[in-house]
Design an enzyme around this catalytic site. Structure first.
Site, PDB file in Angstrom:
ATOM      1  N   ARG A  23      83.660  73.007  26.814  1.00 21.30           N
ATOM      2  CA  ARG A  23      82.286  73.223  26.299  1.00 21.30           C
ATOM      3  C   ARG A  23      81.344  73.655  27.423  1.00 21.30           C
ATOM      4  O   ARG A  23      80.289  74.234  27.178  1.00 21.30           O
ATOM      5  CB  ARG A  23      81.755  71.916  25.689  1.00 21.30           C
ATOM      6  CG  ARG A  23      82.538  71.407  24.497  1.00 21.30           C
ATOM      7  CD  ARG A  23      82.134  69.980  24.178  1.00 21.30           C
ATOM      8  NE  ARG A  23      82.463  69.102  25.317  1.00 21.30           N
ATOM      9  CZ  ARG A  23      82.017  67.820  25.402  1.00 21.30           C
ATOM     10  NH1 ARG A  23      81.229  67.313  24.461  1.00 21.30           N
ATOM     11  NH2 ARG A  23      82.366  67.090  26.440  1.00 21.30           N
ATOM     12  N   ASP A  47      58.191  63.056  37.386  1.00 19.18           N
ATOM     13  CA  ASP A  47      59.209  64.103  37.343  1.00 19.18           C
ATOM     14  C   ASP A  47      58.473  65.436  37.238  1.00 19.18           C
ATOM     15  O   ASP A  47      57.573  65.572  36.413  1.00 19.18           O
ATOM     16  CB  ASP A  47      60.076  63.896  36.087  1.00 19.18           C
ATOM     17  CG  ASP A  47      61.512  64.327  36.289  1.00 19.18           C
ATOM     18  OD1 ASP A  47      62.020  65.100  35.470  1.00 19.18           O
ATOM     19  OD2 ASP A  47      62.122  63.897  37.282  1.00 19.18           O
ATOM     20  N   ASN A  48      58.825  66.388  38.096  1.00 16.02           N
ATOM     21  CA  ASN A  48      58.100  67.680  38.113  1.00 16.02           C
ATOM     22  C   ASN A  48      59.059  68.832  37.840  1.00 16.02           C
ATOM     23  O   ASN A  48      60.261  68.733  38.096  1.00 16.02           O
ATOM     24  CB  ASN A  48      57.434  67.891  39.479  1.00 16.02           C
ATOM     25  CG  ASN A  48      56.337  66.878  39.746  1.00 16.02           C
ATOM     26  OD1 ASN A  48      55.786  66.273  38.828  1.00 16.02           O
ATOM     27  ND2 ASN A  48      56.016  66.674  41.018  1.00 16.02           N
ATOM     28  N   HIS A  61      54.260  71.164  51.653  1.00 13.60           N
ATOM     29  CA  HIS A  61      53.294  70.157  51.214  1.00 13.60           C
ATOM     30  C   HIS A  61      53.755  68.740  51.539  1.00 13.60           C
ATOM     31  O   HIS A  61      54.952  68.431  51.550  1.00 13.60           O
ATOM     32  CB  HIS A  61      53.076  70.266  49.709  1.00 13.60           C
ATOM     33  CG  HIS A  61      52.632  71.630  49.287  1.00 13.60           C
ATOM     34  ND1 HIS A  61      52.899  72.147  48.037  1.00 13.60           N
ATOM     35  CD2 HIS A  61      51.964  72.599  49.939  1.00 13.60           C
ATOM     36  CE1 HIS A  61      52.404  73.371  47.960  1.00 13.60           C
ATOM     37  NE2 HIS A  61      51.818  73.669  49.095  1.00 13.60           N
ATOM     38  N   LYS A  70      61.300  62.505  47.490  1.00 10.23           N
ATOM     39  CA  LYS A  70      61.622  63.458  46.417  1.00 10.23           C
ATOM     40  C   LYS A  70      63.118  63.673  46.311  1.00 10.23           C
ATOM     41  O   LYS A  70      63.817  63.799  47.314  1.00 10.23           O
ATOM     42  CB  LYS A  70      60.948  64.810  46.695  1.00 10.23           C
ATOM     43  CG  LYS A  70      59.429  64.745  46.681  1.00 10.23           C
ATOM     44  CD  LYS A  70      58.797  66.013  47.212  1.00 10.23           C
ATOM     45  CE  LYS A  70      57.292  65.826  47.354  1.00 10.23           C
ATOM     46  NZ  LYS A  70      56.662  66.917  48.094  1.00 10.23           N
ATOM     47  N   HIS A 117      57.497  69.385  52.545  1.00  5.42           N
ATOM     48  CA  HIS A 117      58.533  70.016  51.714  1.00  5.42           C
ATOM     49  C   HIS A 117      58.051  71.336  51.157  1.00  5.42           C
ATOM     50  O   HIS A 117      56.866  71.489  50.814  1.00  5.42           O
ATOM     51  CB  HIS A 117      58.908  69.087  50.552  1.00  5.42           C
ATOM     52  CG  HIS A 117      59.863  69.721  49.607  1.00  5.42           C
ATOM     53  ND1 HIS A 117      59.551  69.996  48.301  1.00  5.42           N
ATOM     54  CD2 HIS A 117      61.135  70.174  49.793  1.00  5.42           C
ATOM     55  CE1 HIS A 117      60.585  70.581  47.711  1.00  5.42           C
ATOM     56  NE2 HIS A 117      61.564  70.696  48.598  1.00  5.42           N
ATOM     57  N   TYR A 130      62.250  68.070  40.090  1.00  6.47           N
ATOM     58  CA  TYR A 130      62.347  67.024  41.105  1.00  6.47           C
ATOM     59  C   TYR A 130      61.624  65.751  40.711  1.00  6.47           C
ATOM     60  O   TYR A 130      60.607  65.795  40.017  1.00  6.47           O
ATOM     61  CB  TYR A 130      61.852  67.518  42.465  1.00  6.47           C
ATOM     62  CG  TYR A 130      60.464  68.082  42.503  1.00  6.47           C
ATOM     63  CD1 TYR A 130      60.178  69.337  41.946  1.00  6.47           C
ATOM     64  CD2 TYR A 130      59.428  67.405  43.143  1.00  6.47           C
ATOM     65  CE1 TYR A 130      58.900  69.868  42.002  1.00  6.47           C
ATOM     66  CE2 TYR A 130      58.151  67.946  43.207  1.00  6.47           C
ATOM     67  CZ  TYR A 130      57.902  69.175  42.646  1.00  6.47           C
ATOM     68  OH  TYR A 130      56.616  69.715  42.706  1.00  6.47           O
ATOM     69  N   GLU A 141      46.702  65.299  49.583  1.00  9.92           N
ATOM     70  CA  GLU A 141      47.694  66.340  49.844  1.00  9.92           C
ATOM     71  C   GLU A 141      47.296  67.220  51.027  1.00  9.92           C
ATOM     72  O   GLU A 141      46.119  67.553  51.192  1.00  9.92           O
ATOM     73  CB  GLU A 141      47.875  67.227  48.602  1.00  9.92           C
ATOM     74  CG  GLU A 141      49.057  68.182  48.743  1.00  9.92           C
ATOM     75  CD  GLU A 141      49.238  69.078  47.536  1.00  9.92           C
ATOM     76  OE1 GLU A 141      48.266  69.730  47.120  1.00  9.92           O
ATOM     77  OE2 GLU A 141      50.373  69.131  47.025  1.00  9.92           O
ATOM     78  N   LYS A 167      46.109  78.368  48.620  1.00 12.88           N
ATOM     79  CA  LYS A 167      46.205  77.119  49.418  1.00 12.88           C
ATOM     80  C   LYS A 167      47.293  77.268  50.480  1.00 12.88           C
ATOM     81  O   LYS A 167      47.098  76.876  51.642  1.00 12.88           O
ATOM     82  CB  LYS A 167      46.527  75.960  48.462  1.00 12.88           C
ATOM     83  CG  LYS A 167      46.813  74.651  49.136  1.00 12.88           C
ATOM     84  CD  LYS A 167      47.082  73.560  48.129  1.00 12.88           C
ATOM     85  CE  LYS A 167      48.473  73.706  47.504  1.00 12.88           C
ATOM     86  NZ  LYS A 167      48.804  72.598  46.579  1.00 12.88           N
ATOM     87  N   ASP A 168      48.413  77.825  50.118  1.00 13.09           N
ATOM     88  CA  ASP A 168      49.548  77.901  51.046  1.00 13.09           C
ATOM     89  C   ASP A 168      49.350  78.985  52.104  1.00 13.09           C
ATOM     90  O   ASP A 168      50.003  78.943  53.149  1.00 13.09           O
ATOM     91  CB  ASP A 168      50.841  78.099  50.270  1.00 13.09           C
ATOM     92  CG  ASP A 168      51.188  76.868  49.448  1.00 13.09           C
ATOM     93  OD1 ASP A 168      52.088  76.960  48.594  1.00 13.09           O
ATOM     94  OD2 ASP A 168      50.537  75.816  49.648  1.00 13.09           O
TER      95      ASP A 168
HETATM   96  C1  T46 Z   1      52.324  68.918  42.655  1.00 10.94           C
HETATM   97  C2  T46 Z   1      51.468  68.767  41.436  1.00 10.94           C
HETATM   98  C3  T46 Z   1      50.564  69.739  41.064  1.00 10.94           C
HETATM   99  N1  T46 Z   1      49.789  69.566  39.950  1.00 10.94           N
HETATM  100  C4  T46 Z   1      48.868  70.641  39.571  1.00 10.94           C
HETATM  101  C5  T46 Z   1      47.866  71.064  40.641  1.00 10.94           C
HETATM  102  C6  T46 Z   1      47.645  72.543  40.341  1.00 10.94           C
HETATM  103  O1  T46 Z   1      46.680  72.674  39.326  1.00 10.94           O
HETATM  104  C7  T46 Z   1      48.995  72.998  39.788  1.00 10.94           C
HETATM  105  C8  T46 Z   1      49.871  73.688  40.813  1.00 10.94           C
HETATM  106  O2  T46 Z   1      49.903  72.856  41.964  1.00 10.94           O
HETATM  107  P1  T46 Z   1      50.513  73.413  43.307  1.00 10.94           P
HETATM  108  O3  T46 Z   1      50.076  74.826  43.523  1.00 10.94           O
HETATM  109  O4  T46 Z   1      50.223  72.406  44.408  1.00 10.94           O
HETATM  110  O5  T46 Z   1      52.073  73.405  42.965  1.00 10.94           O
HETATM  111  P2  T46 Z   1      53.255  73.666  43.999  1.00 10.94           P
HETATM  112  O6  T46 Z   1      52.878  74.715  44.988  1.00 10.94           O
HETATM  113  O7  T46 Z   1      54.487  73.820  43.209  1.00 10.94           O
HETATM  114  O8  T46 Z   1      53.316  72.283  44.780  1.00 10.94           O
HETATM  115  C9  T46 Z   1      54.537  71.590  45.008  1.00 10.94           C
HETATM  116  O9  T46 Z   1      55.181  72.302  46.013  1.00 10.94           O
HETATM  117  C10 T46 Z   1      56.123  71.644  46.823  1.00 10.94           C
HETATM  118  C11 T46 Z   1      57.454  72.300  46.608  1.00 10.94           C
HETATM  119  C12 T46 Z   1      56.229  70.190  46.693  1.00 10.94           C
HETATM  120  O10 T46 Z   1      57.178  69.589  47.188  1.00 10.94           O
HETATM  121  C13 T46 Z   1      55.172  69.419  46.027  1.00 10.94           C
HETATM  122  O11 T46 Z   1      55.769  68.561  45.080  1.00 10.94           O
HETATM  123  C14 T46 Z   1      54.126  70.194  45.379  1.00 10.94           C
HETATM  124  O12 T46 Z   1      53.058  70.243  46.295  1.00 10.94           O
HETATM  125  O13 T46 Z   1      49.644  71.801  39.315  1.00 10.94           O
HETATM  126  C15 T46 Z   1      49.889  68.439  39.161  1.00 10.94           C
HETATM  127  O14 T46 Z   1      49.182  68.303  38.152  1.00 10.94           O
HETATM  128  N2  T46 Z   1      50.763  67.457  39.527  1.00 10.94           N
HETATM  129  C16 T46 Z   1      51.560  67.583  40.631  1.00 10.94           C
HETATM  130  O15 T46 Z   1      52.368  66.662  40.902  1.00 10.94           O
END
Ligand code: T46
Length: 181
Positions: A23, A47-48, A61, A70, A117, A130, A141, A167-168
């Site tokens: 399967r 959980d994300n 981050h 994580k 990370h 994750y 953050e 941001k990044d």
């Molecule tokens: C991380 C996170 C974000 N958000 C909201 C905040 C923003 O409105 C939107 C996107 O957030 P961000 O641009 O920070 O998402 P990523 O760039 O994927 O951030 C992640 O990137 C790297 C890989 C990581 O390890 C972290 O878990 C996390 O920082 O989701 C949430 O509501 N909850 C959350 O836990």
């Protein structure tokens, strides 16, 4: 399940047991008892799931205070996943580890608290999922610059093809970040 240490002290590479039949396949992506035997005693609270196309780099981050451990994996596509040791007391402080995680290799990475990370997506339509052992706290953050010369991460896609959030693009230099004790 095979659990291996990484080049940096702390993170663990997990190769889960894959049970295949006509399967498809089955794997346990989390089992508190089995992971505890491997030294991973996390109590996850969140959980994300993020979805990205090739060339997207999310990171680097970390939260300080309220750092997150994580357990990360890829369910569709592939990424180059990177962790940077920000623990001043660690023998590998300031060092990084990069591992390819993909739907095909089914590898997982455990990152204890104290690491920045991030990942670079290697295929369109990649789904990254994750578990975190502490809640997201935007007020705590921080972003470490993905291309900081003191860290020297060897990303597998050229900088001109990498896509970053605003941001990044403004990540802090390693010398300025709020590292851990
Ligand atoms: C991380 C996170 C974000 N958000 C909201 C905040 C923003 O409105 C939107 C996107 O957030 P961000 O641009 O920070 O998402 P990523 O760039 O994927 O951030 C992640 O990137 C790297 C890989 C990581 O390890 C972290 O878990 C996390 O920082 O989701 C949430 O509501 N909850 C959350 O836990």
């Amino acid at each position: 399940m095979k659990v291996s240490p990484c080049a940096v002290e702390g993170p663990l590479l997990i190769e889960p047991r894959i049970i295949e039949d006509d399967r498809g396949f089955f794997m346990e992506s989390w089992n508190a008892a089995a992971f505890a035997k491997a030294g991973i005693n996390a109590k996850f609270v969140q959980d994300n799931h993020s979805h990205s196309d090739r060339g997207v780099l999310r990171g680097l981050h970390f939260q300080n205070p309220q750092p997150q451990g994580k357990l990360v994996r890829v369910v569709t596509g592939s990424v180059f996943d990177v962790a940077v040791d920000l623990r001043r007391s660690s023998p590998t402080f300031g060092q990084w580890v990069g591992i390819e995680l993909s739907a095909s290799n089914r590898r997982m990475l455990w990152l204890p608290r104290g690491f920045a990370h991030g990942f670079l997506t290697l295929e369109d339509g990649t789904d990254f999922v994750y578990k975190c052992d502490a809640f997201y706290a935007s007020e705590h953050e921080h972003t470490l610059a993905w291309n900081d010369p003191d860290i020297g991460i060897d990303w597998p896609i050229s900088a001109d093809k990498i896509r970053l959030s605003a941001k990044d693009r403004e990540g802090a230099a390693f010398r300025e970040v709020e590292a851990f004790a």
